[in-house]
Design an enzyme around this catalytic site. Structure first.
Site, PDB file in Angstrom:
ATOM      1  CG  ASP A 292     -12.549 -13.112 -29.841  1.00 57.91           C
ATOM      2  OD1 ASP A 292     -12.572 -14.357 -29.825  1.00 57.91           O
ATOM      3  OD2 ASP A 292     -12.033 -12.474 -30.781  1.00 57.91           O
ATOM      4  CB  SER A 293      -8.316 -14.512 -28.820  1.00 54.28           C
ATOM      5  OG  SER A 293      -8.760 -14.421 -30.155  1.00 54.28           O
TER       6      SER A 293
ATOM      7  CB  CYS B 149     -13.774 -16.674 -28.202  1.00 54.53           C
ATOM      8  SG  CYS B 149     -12.282 -17.543 -28.712  1.00 54.53           S
TER       9      CYS B 149
ATOM     10  CD  GLU C 243      -6.993  -9.877 -33.710  1.00 52.63           C
ATOM     11  OE1 GLU C 243      -6.497  -8.835 -33.254  1.00 52.63           O
ATOM     12  OE2 GLU C 243      -8.117 -10.305 -33.370  1.00 52.63           O
TER      13      GLU C 243
ATOM     14  CB  CYS D 212     -13.210 -18.728 -36.109  1.00 47.86           C
ATOM     15  SG  CYS D 212     -12.050 -17.467 -35.526  1.00 47.86           S
ATOM     16  CB  THR D 213     -16.142 -14.610 -33.203  1.00 47.43           C
ATOM     17  OG1 THR D 213     -14.938 -14.661 -32.435  1.00 47.43           O
ATOM     18  CG2 THR D 213     -17.238 -15.393 -32.503  1.00 47.43           C
ATOM     19  CG  HIS D 214     -10.915 -13.341 -35.552  1.00 51.65           C
ATOM     20  ND1 HIS D 214     -11.061 -13.848 -34.292  1.00 51.65           N
ATOM     21  CD2 HIS D 214     -10.010 -12.340 -35.458  1.00 51.65           C
ATOM     22  CE1 HIS D 214     -10.254 -13.201 -33.462  1.00 51.65           C
ATOM     23  NE2 HIS D 214      -9.607 -12.270 -34.138  1.00 51.65           N
TER      24      HIS D 214
END
Ligand code: DGL
Length: 271
Positions: free
Chosen positions: A10-11, A73, A154, A187-189
């Site tokens: 992922d990012s 992601c 993040e 979005c995986t976040h």
């Protein structure tokens, strides 16, 4: 039977939200995770940049002998799933959008009003909308980008008023005007702010692709007879910037699961 680890990337932190679901369902599997924390977020970058970073990371995972690549992601899945599939014909590559879109197509009816939230790149690609409608053309789909969510997550800005205000900013009118009753966390976040969203919109059903992808991993491993029989390694978490924040967030995500973790910083020059 194949005891090699599964590669996830992922990012940044987002893809980690898939991991507790995987560990619960497939406890013999181990993973190598790569979070590109030095270059996050991807969601507002040009598709050519996202493709370049993704190929670099996937090469690294394949060199580390993963048996499968999971694109944890949505932004990368929307941008270059097919480039990755083509580059590694001997390694199964799974994107996160397809299983989630399948779950929406299967579990929703024309009376539902479905809202997809995601990064700018994911939403602009319309991959969710197109993939869902191909399987169930009668559904009403609405999409909106929420670009400030990822940088805040993040940073660990989750349980506070700034995040709650940001959710209201992006989602209040979207939900009200379109009469949305089902939200896909595209979005995986976003599973990390699921409880904030549920608090604000208690009547809304939430579909979490980080959960849906695990069934697709299981099906592919079974079909290819690649399930692990016993764990051969520990889980390893690489980050291109192994910040205190990344380590703290991993511990928070795995707070309730019995997952051994090993952290490694990876200088991108070495990849
Ligand atoms: N977690 C990612 C996704 O699912 C990307 C977030 C970002 O880097 O913008 O889209």
């Amino acid at each position: 039977m194949d005891n090699r680890p599964i590669g996830f990337f992922d990012s940044g932190l987002g893809g980690l939200t898939c991991v507790p679901h995987l560990m619960k369902k497939l406890p013999n599997e181990r993973i190598i995770y790569f979070g590109d924390t030095a270059r996050t977020p991807y969601g507002s970058k040009a598709p050519s940049t996202i493709r370049k970073f993704s190929l670099q990371i996937s090469d690294f995972l394949v060199e580390n002998k993963v048996k499968m690549i999971v694109i944890a992601c949505n932004t990368v899945s929307a941008t270059c799933l097919y480039d990755l599939k083509e580059r590694y014909p001997d390694t199964p590559v799974l994107g996160i959008i397809q299983p989630a879109a399948g779950a929406v197509a299967e579990n929703c009816s024309p009376s539902n009003r479905i809202g997809i939230i995601g990064t700018k790149v994911t939403i602009a690609s319309h991959t969710y909308e197109e993939t869902i409608l191909k399987q169930n053309g009668k559904l009403d789909i609405f999409e909106t980008a929420c670009p400030a969510f990822v940088p805040l997550i993040e940073e660990g800005i989750i349980e506070n008023d700034i995040m709650d205000l940001t959710i209201r900013h992006y989602m209040d009118d979207f939900i009200l005007e379109n009469r949305i009753d089902t939200v896909v966390l595209g979005c995986t976040h976003y599973p990390l702010i699921r409880s904030n969203i549920e608090r604000r919109y208690p009547d809304i059903r939430i579909i979490d692709p980080s959960e849906e992808i695990v069934s697709s991993i299981e099906n592919t491993l079974k079909k290819k007879e690649m399930m692990a029989e016993y764990p051969e390694t520990e889980n390893i978490f690489y980050a291109s910037d192994l910040s205190e924040n990344f380590v703290r967030m991993i511990r928070r995500i795995f707070m309730h699961s019995d997952v051994n973790v090993e952290f490694k910083n990876l200088d991108l020059e070495e990849v």
